[in-house]
Design an enzyme around this catalytic site. Structure first.
Site, PDB file in Angstrom:
ATOM      1  N   THR A   1       0.854  -1.213   0.000  1.00 35.24           N
ATOM      2  CA  THR A   1       0.000   0.000   0.000  1.00 35.24           C
ATOM      3  C   THR A   1       0.882   1.252   0.000  1.00 35.24           C
ATOM      4  OG1 THR A   1      -1.612  -1.189   1.327  1.00 35.24           O
ATOM      5  CG2 THR A   1      -1.817   1.202   1.271  1.00 35.24           C
ATOM      6  N   ARG A  29     -11.782  -9.854  -2.134  1.00 31.72           N
ATOM      7  CA  ARG A  29     -11.496  -9.147  -0.861  1.00 31.72           C
ATOM      8  C   ARG A  29     -11.025  -7.726  -1.119  1.00 31.72           C
ATOM      9  NH1 ARG A  29      -6.912  -6.452   1.514  1.00 31.72           N
ATOM     10  NH2 ARG A  29      -7.192  -6.482   3.764  1.00 31.72           N
ATOM     11  N   GLY A  31      -9.707  -4.181   1.024  1.00 30.52           N
ATOM     12  CA  GLY A  31      -9.250  -3.673   2.321  1.00 30.52           C
ATOM     13  C   GLY A  31      -9.746  -2.257   2.554  1.00 30.52           C
ATOM     14  N   ASP A  32      -9.048  -1.535   3.434  1.00 32.78           N
ATOM     15  CA  ASP A  32      -9.503  -0.197   3.854  1.00 32.78           C
ATOM     16  C   ASP A  32      -9.182   0.898   2.841  1.00 32.78           C
ATOM     17  OD1 ASP A  32      -6.755  -0.792   4.632  1.00 32.78           O
ATOM     18  OD2 ASP A  32      -6.728   1.243   5.400  1.00 32.78           O
ATOM     19  N   THR A  52      -2.287   2.315   6.220  1.00 36.77           N
ATOM     20  CA  THR A  52      -1.734   1.101   5.639  1.00 36.77           C
ATOM     21  C   THR A  52      -1.609   0.049   6.734  1.00 36.77           C
ATOM     22  OG1 THR A  52       0.231   0.082   4.655  1.00 36.77           O
ATOM     23  CG2 THR A  52       0.598   2.067   5.976  1.00 36.77           C
ATOM     24  N   GLY A  53      -1.885  -1.215   6.388  1.00 32.36           N
ATOM     25  CA  GLY A  53      -1.765  -2.274   7.397  1.00 32.36           C
ATOM     26  C   GLY A  53      -2.878  -3.287   7.229  1.00 32.36           C
TER      27      GLY A  53
END
Lengths: 133, 171
Positions: A1, A29, A31-32, A52-53
């Site tokens: 990211t 899927r 992510g954020d 990020t993470g």
């Protein structure tokens, strides 16, 4: 990211994030990063944030918007708002980091993982580039 | 207009496997971060918009094979690359995002077009790719996104059946 946050000479804040997501991710899927308020958020009245993470944890904690709300409704400083949001993330075992900037040009780059690729630059010409502590 | 401006960038956070980072590797990564930072900073110094500074900096990072975005992104379970991106304007609270888009070099460019050229915020999958194609954004074959590092991470994760939480791609 990867991501960026910026304040321009007109006092406008903006945030951007781009990612390949998780290795071997399945079933579409997401992510954020593309979720406004979780991985990416900007509001001239408060701050701009890029995260990020562990995407799922950032989504559940609505981290980017959380920081903006802490500034807007509780008048926290950027530093304290970021620290509070990172604590909440830690409580649900989320790992990762974020970069944030406020309308005065203050910058925070906290993370709770082993490292984070990060860099920032100020009006003064000062530049900071780091990977680990 | 005041003279205050500032920019911050990141290339991801997570288990970076510190043992990988010889001084030479650290220098390469720091050089890549500096290049992206300078690209955005230059726009701000010349009175440019924060949105333009961000898009420029993030595109530099997307084009760099070191980071998990654009070129050098991680592999999905099908052995391909599905990319996500978002951008938000603090002045108007306008926002644009794409999720699960494949085959376009710069997802952040597409996200910005979603913000500025549609009434939507988030486009996903094939629809996002169709929009990007309609807008004429640059496409790329699978080998553009390929890097040995990510390929071996993917193979390792497949072979070891590591669970999704195993952090092999730092965000």
């Amino acid at each position: 990211t990867v991501g960026a946050v910026a304040l321009d000479k007109n006092g406008n804040l903006a945030a951007a994030t781009s990612t390949g997501g998780l290795t071997n991710k399945r079933y579409g899927r997401v992510g954020d990063s593309p979720i406004i308020g979780s991985g990416t958020y900007a509001n001239n009245n408060t701050c701009a944030v890029s995260c990020t993470g562990d995407g799922e944890h950032f989504i559940r904690s609505v981290v980017a918007y959380d920081i903006s709300c802490l500034i807007e409704y509780k008048q926290l400083t950027l530093r304290d708002a970021c620290a509070f949001a990172m604590q909440r993330l830690q409580k649900i075992d989320g790992t990762g980091g974020l970069i944030a900037i406020d309308r005065w040009g203050n910058i925070q780059m906290p993370y709770n993982s082993e490292g984070m690729y990060r860099a920032c630059a100020y009006t003064s010409g000062e530049i900071e580039i780091k990977i680990f502590e | 207009m005041n003279d205050q401006f500032a920019i911050a960038i990141h290339g991801g956070a997570g288990t970076l496997h510190r043992e990988r980072f010889s001084p030479d590797v650290v220098q390469q990564y720091e050089k890549a971060l500096r290049q992206a930072l300078q690209a955005g900073l230059h726009i701000l110094q010349n009175g440019g918009r924060s949105l333009d500074a961000l898009e420029t900096a993030v595109r530099e990072l997307e084009e760099c094979p070191f980071f998990n975005a654009g070129r050098g992104a991680v592999f999905n379970a099908d052995g391909g690359h599905s990319l996500d991106a978002a951008i938000m304007d603090g002045r108007t609270l306008a926002a644009g995002a794409v999720a699960g888009i494949s085959g376009f070099k710069s997802p952040i460019q597409v996200a910005r077009a979603v913000m500025e050229k549609t009434r939507y915020v988030l486009l996903s999958g094939q629809g996002a790719a169709d929009f990007a194609r309609d807008q004429g954004f640059e496409e790329a074959a699978a080998d553009y996104f390929y890097t040995d590092l990510r390929y071996h991470q993917w193979k390792k994760k497949q072979e070891n059946e590591l669970d999704e939480s195993a952090d092999l791609n730092f965000g």
